[in-house]
Motif scaffolding. Structure first.
Motif, PDB file in Angstrom:
ATOM      1  N   UNK A 143       0.952  -1.222   0.058  1.00  0.00           N
ATOM      2  CA  UNK A 143       0.194  -0.122  -0.154  1.00  0.00           C
ATOM      3  C   UNK A 143       0.920   1.360  -0.031  1.00  0.00           C
ATOM      4  N   UNK A 144       2.020   1.249   0.872  1.00  0.00           N
ATOM      5  CA  UNK A 144       2.715   2.163   0.817  1.00  0.00           C
ATOM      6  C   UNK A 144       3.570   2.548  -0.386  1.00  0.00           C
ATOM      7  N   UNK A 145       3.867   1.422  -1.452  1.00  0.00           N
ATOM      8  CA  UNK A 145       4.472   1.707  -2.612  1.00  0.00           C
ATOM      9  C   UNK A 145       3.422   2.238  -3.524  1.00  0.00           C
ATOM     10  N   UNK A 146       2.149   1.725  -3.406  1.00  0.00           N
ATOM     11  CA  UNK A 146       1.278   2.243  -4.482  1.00  0.00           C
ATOM     12  C   UNK A 146       0.948   3.673  -4.114  1.00  0.00           C
ATOM     13  N   UNK A 147       0.898   3.967  -2.799  1.00  0.00           N
ATOM     14  CA  UNK A 147       0.597   5.694  -2.559  1.00  0.00           C
ATOM     15  C   UNK A 147       1.824   6.292  -2.879  1.00  0.00           C
TER      16      UNK A 147
END
Length: 343
Positions: free
Chosen positions: A143-147
Motif C-alpha cells: 500500500x505504501x508503494x502504491x501510495x
C-alpha cells in the motif's frame, strides 16, 4: 577409610542441593516466562516473522506469517515462493545471512494472483558461537508503494501542468515570501532566468509594502480570498497591473501558495480610456440637454409669437376687410361678382 561426614556436613550439602534445585526451578520459570513473552510478542506482531534453520527449512512462524503464506513449517522457501525472480533474490539474501550478514531490502512477490512488495530483513541466529539459522521479517509495504507511485504520478502531472502551461504561475512560501518555483511563462513575463527568479521574494516583485503583501498572502493561505489585484514590477522596471488567483497547496509535506497571474495592464488602460470617454460623453450630453432646453424655450416663444401674429391678422381682417366686403355685397352686382364676393 575416609572419615564419614558428620550430620552437620550432610545437612549443609542438602541445603546446598535444595538451593541449586530452587535456583534451577527459578531459572526454568524465568526461561518459560521469557519464552512466553517472546511468543506473545512474536504472535502480536502485524508483520511476518519466521526462523529458518541451517538445513534451509522453516522451523518457526508467527500468526501473521501463517495467515499470509499458510503453514510453511518444514518447507523450504522454494516450496513457498511462486515468483522465480523473487526467489533468486530471496535465496541470495538467505545465503548472505548464513554468512553472518544482516540483509535488508525490498522484494516483490507474486502471491495469490497479485503482486505484493515486502520490506525484507534477515539476520543470522547464533548458537554457541555458530550460525544455527536465520531470523526473517517481511513487512508488507504494498500500500505504501502504491501510495508513493500515485504520489509520483500526481506530482508528475502537476509538474507537466505547471511547467507546460502558458499562464504565468508561481509557487510561494507563505511564511517567508520566497519564490520556490516558477514556470517558463513566469520567467518570460518577469524577464528573469529561472535561477534568478527562485532567489527572489515576492515582495521584490509586488510594489505594495511588505506588511500589505504578507497580509494578503495570509488571506490566500487561510482561503479567506482567492482573487487579488496587484501592481508587479518587471526586471526592466516596468509596472504591470496583474490579477492573481491564489490558494494553498501542499507539496512535499509543506504548504505553499499556488498563484496564477494574468497581465491586465491593457485591460486596465482600456477601462481608464473608456471611463474618460464616458465622462466626456456625459459632459457633452449635459451640454446638449442644456441646448435642447434652450431650443424648447425658443420654440415655445415662436409658437406664442405665431399665435399672436395670427390673432392680429384675423383681427385686422375682421376690422378692416370684412366691413368693405359687406358694403360691396349690398351694391348691384352681377352673378359672377356675387360669387367672388361670397368666396
Amino acid at each position: 577409610m575416609p572419615d564419614k561426614p558428620t550430620y552437620e556436613e550432610l545437612e549443609l550439602k542438602v541445603k546446598r542441593l535444595e538451593g541449586l534445585v530452587e535456583q534451577n526451578r527459578q531459572t526454568e520459570q524465568a526461561l518459560r516466562l521469557s519464552e512466553a513473552r517472546f511468543r506473545t510478542t512474536m504472535e502480536s506482531l502485524p508483520f511476518d516473522l519466521f526462523v529458518i534453520d541451517s538445513s534451509g527449512c522453516y522451523v518457526m512462524q508467527n500468526t501473521a506469517c501463517t495467515e499470509r503464506w499458510g503453514n510453511v513449517i518444514g518447507k523450504r522457501p522454494e516450496d513457498v515462493a511462486q515468483d522465480e525472480d523473487a526467489l533468486v533474490i530471496w535465496k541470495d539474501n538467505n545465503r548472505r545471512a548464513f554468512s553472518g550478514e544482516t540483509v535488508t531490502g525490498e522484494v516483490n512477490f507474486f502471491w495469490n494472483e497479485k503482486e505484493s512488495v515486502y520490506h525484507n530483513i534477515i539476520s543470522p541466529v547464533y548458537e554457541e558461537g555458530k550460525i544455527s539459522g536465520i531470523l526473517g521479517i517481511n513487512i508488507d509495504i504494498t500500500k505504501r508503494k502504491q501510495a508513493e507511485k500515485a504520489l509520483r504520478e500526481s506530482e508528475n502531472r502537476y509538474r507537466s501542468l505547471f511547467h507546460n502551461n502558458y499562464a504565468v504561475m508561481l509557487l510561494i512560501d507563505p511564511e517567508t515570501g520566497d519564490i520556490v518555483d516558477a514556470n517558463p511563462a513566469a520567467c518570460s513575463f518577469y524577464g528573469y532566468s529561472y535561477e534568478e527568479l527562485k532567489t527572489k521574494k515576492i515582495v521584490e516583485i509586488n510594489t505594495l509594502s511588505q506588511e500589505e503583501v504578507f497580509q494578503e498572502m495570509e488571506k490566500a493561505k487561510s482561503e479567506q480570498r482567492n482573487y487579488f489585484h496587484f501592481p508587479h514590477r518587471l526586471s526592466n522596471g516596468d509596472i504591470r497591473e496583474v490579477e492573481i488567483f491564489s490558494g494553498p497547496i501542499t507539496i512535499g509535506g509543506k504548504q505553499t501558495l499556488y498563484s496564477m497571474i494574468h497581465d491586465i495592464t491593457g485591460r486596465k488602460e482600456a477601462e481608464k480610456a473608456l471611463k474618460k470617454k464616458e465622462a466626456e460623453l456625459s459632459l457633452k450630453a449635459t451640454s446638449l440637454e442644456e441646448v435642447n432646453t434652450a431650443l424648447r424655450v425658443l420654440l415655445k416663444e415662436r409658437e406664442k409669437d405665431k399665435a399672436d401674429f395670427e390673432g392680429k391678422v384675423l383681427s385686422n381682417v375682421k376690422e378692416l376687410v370684412l366691413p368693405y366686403i359687406e358694403k360691396i355685397r349690398k351694391t348691384s352686382l352681377d352673378t359672377t361678382q356675387k360669387s367672388c364676393i361670397y368666396i
